[in-house]
Design an enzyme around this catalytic site. Structure first.
Site, PDB file in Angstrom:
ATOM      1  N   ASP A 295     -60.171 -30.228  32.541  1.00 37.32           N
ATOM      2  CA  ASP A 295     -60.698 -28.870  32.671  1.00 37.32           C
ATOM      3  C   ASP A 295     -59.755 -28.110  33.599  1.00 37.32           C
ATOM      4  OD1 ASP A 295     -62.583 -26.684  32.573  1.00 37.32           O
ATOM      5  OD2 ASP A 295     -63.242 -27.245  34.576  1.00 37.32           O
ATOM      6  N   SER A 296     -59.970 -26.807  33.689  1.00 32.66           N
ATOM      7  CA  SER A 296     -59.178 -26.011  34.623  1.00 32.66           C
ATOM      8  C   SER A 296     -59.544 -26.343  36.072  1.00 32.66           C
ATOM      9  CB  SER A 296     -59.420 -24.528  34.358  1.00 32.66           C
ATOM     10  OG  SER A 296     -60.800 -24.245  34.421  1.00 32.66           O
TER      11      SER A 296
ATOM     12  N   CYS B 132     -63.012 -27.995  28.899  1.00 31.91           N
ATOM     13  CA  CYS B 132     -62.957 -26.561  29.172  1.00 31.91           C
ATOM     14  C   CYS B 132     -63.131 -25.756  27.876  1.00 31.91           C
ATOM     15  CB  CYS B 132     -61.591 -26.275  29.787  1.00 31.91           C
ATOM     16  SG  CYS B 132     -61.248 -24.554  30.100  1.00 31.91           S
TER      17      CYS B 132
ATOM     18  N   GLU C 288     -68.153 -21.375  41.958  1.00 31.75           N
ATOM     19  CA  GLU C 288     -67.158 -22.011  42.838  1.00 31.75           C
ATOM     20  C   GLU C 288     -67.488 -21.759  44.310  1.00 31.75           C
ATOM     21  OE1 GLU C 288     -64.100 -23.563  41.908  1.00 31.75           O
ATOM     22  OE2 GLU C 288     -64.343 -23.298  39.749  1.00 31.75           O
TER      23      GLU C 288
ATOM     24  N   CYS D 236     -69.269 -21.961  28.721  1.00 26.12           N
ATOM     25  CA  CYS D 236     -68.315 -22.121  29.821  1.00 26.12           C
ATOM     26  C   CYS D 236     -68.831 -23.275  30.674  1.00 26.12           C
ATOM     27  CB  CYS D 236     -68.238 -20.838  30.643  1.00 26.12           C
ATOM     28  SG  CYS D 236     -67.254 -21.026  32.140  1.00 26.12           S
TER      29      CYS D 236
ATOM     30  N   HIS E 271     -68.971 -23.888  33.721  1.00 20.13           N
ATOM     31  CA  HIS E 271     -69.695 -23.635  34.968  1.00 20.13           C
ATOM     32  C   HIS E 271     -71.160 -23.219  34.750  1.00 20.13           C
ATOM     33  CE1 HIS E 271     -65.632 -23.602  36.448  1.00 20.13           C
ATOM     34  NE2 HIS E 271     -65.990 -23.258  37.673  1.00 20.13           N
TER      35      HIS E 271
HETATM   36  N1  DGL Z   1     -63.419 -24.149  32.499  1.00 20.24           N
HETATM   37  C1  DGL Z   1     -63.415 -22.787  32.028  1.00 20.24           C
HETATM   38  C2  DGL Z   1     -64.190 -22.669  30.722  1.00 20.24           C
HETATM   39  O1  DGL Z   1     -65.016 -23.496  30.395  1.00 20.24           O
HETATM   40  C3  DGL Z   1     -63.973 -21.836  33.044  1.00 20.24           C
HETATM   41  C4  DGL Z   1     -63.171 -21.710  34.306  1.00 20.24           C
HETATM   42  C5  DGL Z   1     -61.852 -20.991  34.123  1.00 20.24           C
HETATM   43  O2  DGL Z   1     -61.802 -19.820  33.731  1.00 20.24           O
HETATM   44  O3  DGL Z   1     -60.847 -21.653  34.360  1.00 20.24           O
HETATM   45  O4  DGL Z   1     -63.976 -21.759  29.987  1.00 20.24           O
END
Ligand code: DGL
Length: 296
Positions: free
Chosen positions: A31-32, A94, A173, A205, A207
């Protein structure tokens, strides 16, 4: 987003396996940043025998506001890193990276690569009764239009309404999971979708499952909230089983079990990641290391 047969493109990957065919090898998840831990957590719950190597690209997040080319470049580096750890399959946890890079990565790979979009879309199609589905995600995921394409390929009768919610990630976050600021912003974002009479909302997403209670309160009990992480873990389990790659677990004479079952790697700020991860995972993410992802 490419128009050609999206459903075919996003079904679980069925290429012949050539490289890692060891059921005891770990699964790579990336993931990011920390958000993909919601997917890792589901995999830990649903397939507890599996070992995981997680990578969070904390130096380069957010992905949600970056271009497709950049996301593909970053994702390729991460895949090379995970392959260096001997993974038998890769989960793109992600949504943004799944939207932009899944097709490319899956086509380049000789091990299964799955994303979260197909799973989320399938859950929404199964859940909706009135054929009106909402999708919330980052600007990148929403502008790729991938959820509407995949959902409407599964059932063309379904109407899909999207809303980008770029402020949700920073709020999560910052740990503002139960805070009036988050309530206020969520009310504004979701107002538009409430007016569309949706009965199902995809949390598109990583989060967003962490602010589920806020979203639930605003949308009301009658709207089904879909967490793609849940179906993704199921899909992973099915693919591993089909490929003969499910980890048989310690009871089956696991003599050379790797030293750590769950390994975490990040591109920056390992301590912050460790704290966040330990707060949402069933166990402490002790084993977190920083690596130089640009070298891969
Ligand atoms: N992990 C990203 C997503 O699920 C969200 C966080 C980001 O923008 O990096 O789209």
């Amino acid at each position: 987003f490419d128009e050609q047969d999206p459903v075919k493109l996003y079904v679980p990957h069925r290429r012949r396996l050539e490289t890692v065919r060891d059921p005891r090898a770990p699964v790579g998840v990336f993931d990011s940043g920390v958000g993909g831990l919601t997917v890792a957590r589901e995999i830990m719950r649903q397939i507890p025998e599996e070992h995981l190597v997680y990578f969070g690209d904390t130096a380069r997040l957010p992905y949600g506001a970056k271009s497709r080319e950049t996301i593909i470049r970053f994702s390729r580096q991460i895949v090379r890193f995970l392959r260096s750890k001997g993974v038998k399959a890769i989960v793109i946890a992600c949504n943004t990276a799944s939207s932009h890079a899944l097709r490319t990565l899956a086509a380049e790979s000789d091990i299964p690569v799955i994303g979260v979009i197909y799973a989320g879309a399938l859950s929404a199609v199964k859940a909706t009764k009135n054929g009106r589905v909402g999708v919330i995600g980052t600007s990148g995921t929403v502008s790729s239009d991938i959820y509407p394409h995949v959902i409407q390929n599964m059932n063309p009768e379904i109407q899909v309404f999207q809303k980008a919610c770029p402020l949700f990630c920073p709020l999560v976050e910052e740990g503002l999971l139960h805070d009036s600021v988050t309530d206020e912003i969520a009310s504004r974002y979701l107002q538009e979708l409430k007016g569309k009479y949706i009965d199902t909302l995809v949390l598109g997403c990583t989060h967003y499952p962490l602010i589920r209670s806020t979203l639930r309160r605003i949308m009301g009990e009658e709207v089904t909230l879909v967490n793609p992480a849940y179906e993704t873990a199921l899909e992973l389990k099915e693919i591993l089983a089909r490929e003969g790659l499910l980890n048989p677990g310690a009871d089956a004479g696991d003599a050379d079990c790797p030293e750590e079952k769950y390994q975490f790697y990040v591109s920056d700020l390992a301590d912050n990641f460790r704290d966040f991860a330990s707060s949402i995972l069933p166990e402490e993410a002790k084993n977190t290391k920083k690596i130089e992802i640009e070298e891969y």
